[in-house]
Structures are given as C-alpha cells and as structure tokens.
Motif scaffolding. Structure first.
Motif, short mmCIF file in Angstrom:
data_model
loop_
_atom_site.label_atom_id
_atom_site.label_comp_id
_atom_site.label_asym_id
_atom_site.label_seq_id
_atom_site.Cartn_x
_atom_site.Cartn_y
_atom_site.Cartn_z
N PHE A 54 8.47 -14.47 12.50
CA PHE A 54 8.80 -13.40 13.45
C PHE A 54 9.54 -12.29 12.71
CE2 PHE A 54 10.25 -13.04 18.18
CZ PHE A 54 10.16 -11.65 18.13
N GLY A 55 8.90 -11.14 12.53
CA GLY A 55 9.53 -10.01 11.85
C GLY A 55 10.49 -9.27 12.77
N ALA A 56 11.78 -9.29 12.45
CA ALA A 56 12.80 -8.61 13.26
C ALA A 56 13.47 -7.55 12.39
CB ALA A 56 13.80 -9.63 13.81
N ALA A 57 14.81 -7.58 12.32
CA ALA A 57 15.56 -6.65 11.48
C ALA A 57 16.87 -7.31 11.12
CB ALA A 57 15.77 -5.32 12.21
N THR A 58 17.77 -6.56 10.50
CA THR A 58 19.01 -7.14 9.99
C THR A 58 19.92 -7.59 11.13
OG1 THR A 58 20.01 -4.93 9.88
CG2 THR A 58 18.96 -5.78 7.89
N GLN A 59 20.79 -8.54 10.81
CA GLN A 59 21.78 -9.02 11.77
C GLN A 59 22.71 -7.88 12.17
OE1 GLN A 59 23.65 -12.83 10.92
NE2 GLN A 59 22.14 -13.23 9.32
N GLY A 60 23.12 -7.91 13.43
CA GLY A 60 23.99 -6.85 13.95
C GLY A 60 23.28 -5.92 14.89
N GLY A 61 21.94 -5.94 14.86
CA GLY A 61 21.15 -5.11 15.76
C GLY A 61 20.47 -5.96 16.82
N LEU A 62 19.93 -5.30 17.84
CA LEU A 62 19.32 -6.02 18.96
C LEU A 62 18.05 -6.75 18.54
CD1 LEU A 62 19.25 -6.81 21.93
CD2 LEU A 62 18.18 -4.60 22.43
N TRP A 63 17.29 -6.20 17.59
CA TRP A 63 16.05 -6.85 17.19
C TRP A 63 16.30 -8.29 16.74
CZ3 TRP A 63 12.24 -3.31 13.99
CH2 TRP A 63 11.73 -2.31 14.85
N TYR A 64 17.33 -8.47 15.94
CA TYR A 64 17.62 -9.81 15.43
C TYR A 64 18.04 -10.75 16.57
CZ TYR A 64 19.09 -13.41 12.14
OH TYR A 64 19.22 -14.59 11.45
N THR A 65 18.91 -10.24 17.42
CA THR A 65 19.39 -11.04 18.56
C THR A 65 18.24 -11.38 19.50
OG1 THR A 65 21.55 -9.97 18.44
CG2 THR A 65 21.00 -11.09 20.51
N LEU A 66 17.41 -10.39 19.81
CA LEU A 66 16.30 -10.57 20.73
C LEU A 66 15.26 -11.53 20.15
CD1 LEU A 66 15.30 -9.64 23.50
CD2 LEU A 66 14.20 -7.70 22.37
N ALA A 67 14.99 -11.41 18.86
CA ALA A 67 14.03 -12.30 18.21
C ALA A 67 14.50 -13.74 18.28
CB ALA A 67 13.81 -11.87 16.77
N GLY A 68 15.81 -13.96 18.10
CA GLY A 68 16.35 -15.31 18.19
C GLY A 68 16.17 -15.90 19.58
#
Length: 340
Positions: A54-68
């Motif tokens: 699952f390609g997200a983005a760096t920790q600290g942003g919503l993409w990483y949280t949402l992907a988790g």
C-alpha cells in the motif's frame, strides 16, 4: 406365441419406465460434476487472500494514518490477507502501481493526469493505474511560525524551507509556485528534504523558517505546532492560483477556513487537489469490488481520523473520479446506486 408376445410387451414397458425414472432423477438432482461447477462459481465471487503493498506517504500526515486504518479493514474484508504500508508519495506510488510493485496506493489528483499522459516526471504514459475512490481535497500549505516575518511567497527569499521529500508532488508544486512568482531554489537560503513530522520539529526548534506541501487540512502535526509555538498560513495570490489551475485541471481553488487551526483567525486562499485511492489494473474485479465497498461503507470511521473526510461518501467519490475506473469499483458504484 401370444404368451411370448405378452412377455416381450411387459419387458418393453419396464424399460420405458426405467428410462422415465432416470430422466426425472437427473432433472432434480445435479450430478457431482454439476455440483462442482456451481461451487466453483460461488467461490469465484469471493476475493482471494493476498499480500497488498500500500503506497502512502511519510509518518505525520493523513495518508500514512489513513493507510494504516484501511489496511486493518482490508484484512477483515479479505481474511488471510496482509497489508504493508510504504512511505511512498504521490509520484512514487503511481510508479509503483504502474510497475506492479504496489497493488494499491494514494496519489494527488493533479499528478494522475500527468502519469496517464506521460508528462512531468513520467517518461511514458501509465497504462496500469485504475481509479477506485476519491477521498478528500489535499490542500497546499505554506506554514510559518506565528512570529515569523514571512507573509507572502516573495518573503521566502533568503529563508530556510522544507518542501517535503525530494521528488514528491508537494515539492514539485512548490517549485511551480516559486516559478510563477519569478523565484527558484537559488533565492532560498536552504532547502531541507524531510517528511512532515521531521519538518515540524525543525520549525519548532528554529532550524527552518517554513514548511510547504500538499497535505490534509487540518493535519494533526500542524495542529500540534499551533498549540505549542503558534503558526500562520501564507496565502497564494489570485494570479498564482489562476495560473496553476490553467496549467493542470487537477488543481482547484481552496480556502482554508479561519479556525481550521485554532490560533489562526484568517481565511487562507490556496489550491487543492483531490486525494485518490488507486489500484493496479491486474487486481481481480472481486478484490477491487470488496476494496471499494470497504472504503465507502466505512466512511464514518475515516471521518474520525480527520475533519477533511467529512464530505466523503460514495457519491462524492464517484463525482470526483480521476482517471479510468477499475471494473470492480464500477460494479460496486452501480450496485450501490451511485453510478448509472
């Protein structure tokens, strides 16, 4: 002779009855071969367990949280599956999806057309990327300390700036904004290529003067900064916004409302592009149908992660489609009544 004829007639009648009985039995009870065929059809409708990158983005942003959070739900929806979240980025994720290294991933709406047309950072037209869902507007932020002397893009001259990770879409948007304001990296004192969380720490400690990037509004990292050191958001001029929209129809005019970050009391004009959930075209229709259903029908859960998701539902998603849709996603939207 009559006796022999009678015996023959009785035998013939018995054969006829047996034949009829056989036909009746076969019409009401399928053979073992037919049963296996029916079971195979039923089983084919259930997606197979698999490994998802699952390609997200760096920790600290919503993409990483949402992907988790989505990864957890994927493992429930498709038992036996595993989900590995990668700290990718808009461009990295598209390249990963195109190559098949990623099965699913996020990207920014303005970057998808570039990939499909083979322009910008993309050397050739992408053919393996398919739309699944549109989630929320990804908003361009330019963040400084509340006591900063930076109020415009031009004020960044001689300043230390973090544009995010090198090569990410946020950095590319920043370069475009500088160019539209007759500036470049040469006008800055320093460029720090770090993720959102690390950039926030550098701003807090006084090692940089501004963080810029395409990110959700509000984002928890900036909310925390707002409560500790206080922040301001730098607006884009109307001319810059108009030129950006003319360059790529993935950009939309956006206003970060006063109060989005508690200590900042002014509306901020900027641009946004929708965050989209994408899949590799080779994922089965059944798998993508299940993924789409999982995303849309867990809307309330995503809204607890960020207010930026408050407008999300199935209709919002399909109304803001970016790129060609995966057949599995299309099937879900039609069955759920969002797409005719």
């Amino acid at each position: 002779m009559r006796k022999l004829l009678f015996v023959l007639m009785v035998g013939l009648l018995a054969l006829l009855l047996t034949a009829c009985g056989g036909e009746t039995k076969s019409s009401t009870q399928p053979s073992s071969t037919e049963k296996q065929g029916t079971e195979a059809i039923t089983q084919s409708n259930a997606p197979q367990a698999q490994e998802f990158t699952f390609g997200a983005a760096t920790q600290g942003g919503l993409w990483y949280t949402l992907a988790g959070a989505m990864g957890d739900e994927i493992q429930k929806a498709i038992p036996g599956s595993t989900v590995t979240v990668i700290e990718g980025g808009s461009i990295t994720n598209l390249l990963g999806l195109e190559s098949g290294k990623f099965q699913i991933g996020f990207s920014n709406g303005q970057t998808v057309p570039e990939a499909l047309n083979g322009i910008g950072k993309f050397e050739k037209k992408a053919e393996n990327i398919r739309f699944v869902a549109t989630l929320y507007p990804n908003v361009y932020h330019m963040v400084v300390r509340a006591d900063s002397d930076i109020y415009t893009v031009e004020d960044l001259k001689g300043k230390r700036v973090s544009p995010g990770i090198k090569g990410y879409s946020g950095e590319l948007v920043f370069q475009q904004i500088l160019k539209l304001n007759n500036m470049s990296y040469d006008d800055l004192a320093k460029v720090e290529y770090v993720g959102t969380a690390d950039g926030a720490n550098l701003l807090r400690d006084g090692h940089i003067d501004a963080i810029v990037g395409m990110i959700a509004a509000p984002v928890s990292t900036f909310q925390e900064l707002d409560t500790t050191i206080g922040i301001r958001l730098i607006p884009l001029s109307d001319e810059t916004i108009s030129k950006m929209r003319a360059s790529n129809d993935g950009f939309k005019t956006y206003t970060i409302k006063a109060g989005t970050y508690n200590n900042f009391k002014e509306d901020t004009n900027t641009v946004a592009a929708y965050t989209v959930f994408l899949a590799n075209k080779d994922l089965s229709d059944d798998t993508v149908y299940t993924l789409t259903k999982m995303i849309v029908e867990n809307a309330e859960k995503w809204k607890t992660l960020s207010k930026i998701m408050n407008s999300f539902d199935g209709q919002f998603s399909i109304d803001n489609q970016v790129g060609p849709i995966h057949p599995g996603a299309e099937k879900y939207y039609k069955e759920a009544g969002y797409l005719k």
